[in-house]
Motif scaffolding. Structure first.
Motif, PDB file in Angstrom:
ATOM      1  N   HIS A  26      42.113  -6.424  45.633  1.00 48.63           N
ATOM      2  CA  HIS A  26      42.222  -5.097  45.029  1.00 48.63           C
ATOM      3  C   HIS A  26      43.148  -4.188  45.853  1.00 48.63           C
ATOM      4  O   HIS A  26      44.001  -3.498  45.309  1.00 48.63           O
ATOM      5  N   HIS A  81      43.500   5.021  43.837  1.00 48.60           N
ATOM      6  CA  HIS A  81      43.010   4.022  44.803  1.00 48.60           C
ATOM      7  C   HIS A  81      42.948   4.588  46.220  1.00 48.60           C
ATOM      8  O   HIS A  81      42.049   4.226  46.981  1.00 48.60           O
ATOM      9  N   TRP A 130      38.379   4.823  34.841  1.00 47.60           N
ATOM     10  CA  TRP A 130      37.667   5.385  35.988  1.00 47.60           C
ATOM     11  C   TRP A 130      36.637   6.402  35.516  1.00 47.60           C
ATOM     12  O   TRP A 130      36.856   7.080  34.509  1.00 47.60           O
ATOM     13  N   GLN A 149      45.107   4.351  34.436  1.00 47.32           N
ATOM     14  CA  GLN A 149      45.206   5.026  35.738  1.00 47.32           C
ATOM     15  C   GLN A 149      45.457   6.522  35.567  1.00 47.32           C
ATOM     16  O   GLN A 149      45.966   7.185  36.479  1.00 47.32           O
ATOM     17  N   ASP A 164      36.331   3.079  40.311  1.00 45.27           N
ATOM     18  CA  ASP A 164      37.219   2.205  39.547  1.00 45.27           C
ATOM     19  C   ASP A 164      36.333   1.225  38.779  1.00 45.27           C
ATOM     20  O   ASP A 164      35.595   0.454  39.386  1.00 45.27           O
ATOM     21  N   HIS A 168      39.146  -5.704  37.607  1.00 45.46           N
ATOM     22  CA  HIS A 168      39.673  -6.187  38.890  1.00 45.46           C
ATOM     23  C   HIS A 168      38.916  -5.602  40.081  1.00 45.46           C
ATOM     24  O   HIS A 168      39.000  -6.121  41.182  1.00 45.46           O
TER      25      HIS A 168
HETATM   26 MN   MN3 Z   1      41.821  -0.767  40.773  1.00 48.92          MN
END
Ligand code: MN3
Length: 203
Positions: A26, A81, A130, A149, A164, A168
């Motif tokens: 990640h 992130h 998210w 995102q 998140d 993934h």
């Molecule tokens: Mn991510």
């Protein structure tokens, strides 16, 4: 040029809640790819390449059409992130203290009610995205979901805490058990860092 900040802990530091393998992929692959894509998209746009990421996300709607969606995806990916990794730590406290706790109670009555609503919101998010605790312009706290995102900053909010829930983020360890991932994520929140966000103006 944009860069990915170093992880504030070792990759195995959040085990058993988040495995070193998940973090390896990640952080090293996904997160770094958003950053290198953003630098590529803006390589001929020195003004934007030297704009702080928060500012860039704030003005994303005004960007030239040929770079706008790329910045939404990759600039959002970079910033989201950065915030995600910073928001975790080993040996975490179970809940915030001080101003953040008071503000959470003002908006959600109890911390447990807040956690329940936030978790429900993250569980019901369809597709990739998210779940956030954000502060609105008038200072209230609010839980929102964003797709892909997309950044809360571009919607006029200050992100305080975000999870998140792209597959993934958990699939290698939890497969389809998003609920277990979220339940364990609550055990590794760095409430000091999260509290500081509430008290600090966005860059
Ligand atoms: Mn991510």
């Amino acid at each position: 040029m944009f860069y990915v900040p170093p992880l504030p802990y070792e990759k195995n530091a959040l085990e058993p809640y988040l495995s070193a393998q998940v973090i390896e992929f990640h952080y090293e692959k996904h997160h770094h790819t958003y950053c290198s894509n953003l630098n590529k998209i803006l390589e001929n746009q020195p003004i934007y390449l030297n704009t702080p990421i928060e500012q860039l996300l704030k003005i994303v709607e005004t960007l030239p059409i040929e770079i706008k969606q790329g910045v939404i995806n990759n600039g959002g990916g970079l910033y989201n992130h950065n915030l995600y990794w910073e928001s975790m730590k080993p040996h975490a406290k179970p809940a915030p203290e001080g101003t953040l706790m008071e503000e959470i109670k003002k908006s959600f009555v109890t911390f447990e009610d807040f956690q329940k609503l936030f978790t429900e919101s993250a569980l019901k998010l369809f597709g990739s995205g998210w779940t956030w605790l954000v502060q609105t312009r008038n200072g209230d706290l609010k839980i929102i979901n964003t797709a892909n995102q997309d950044s809360p900053i571009s919607m006029g909010y200050k992100p305080i805490l975000g999870i998140d829930v792209w597959e993934h983020a958990y699939y290698l360890q939890y497969q389809n058990r998003r609920a277990d991932y979220i339940a364990n994520w609550w055990k590794i929140i760095n409430w000091d860092v999260v509290s500081k966000r509430l008290e600090t103006p966005l860059a």
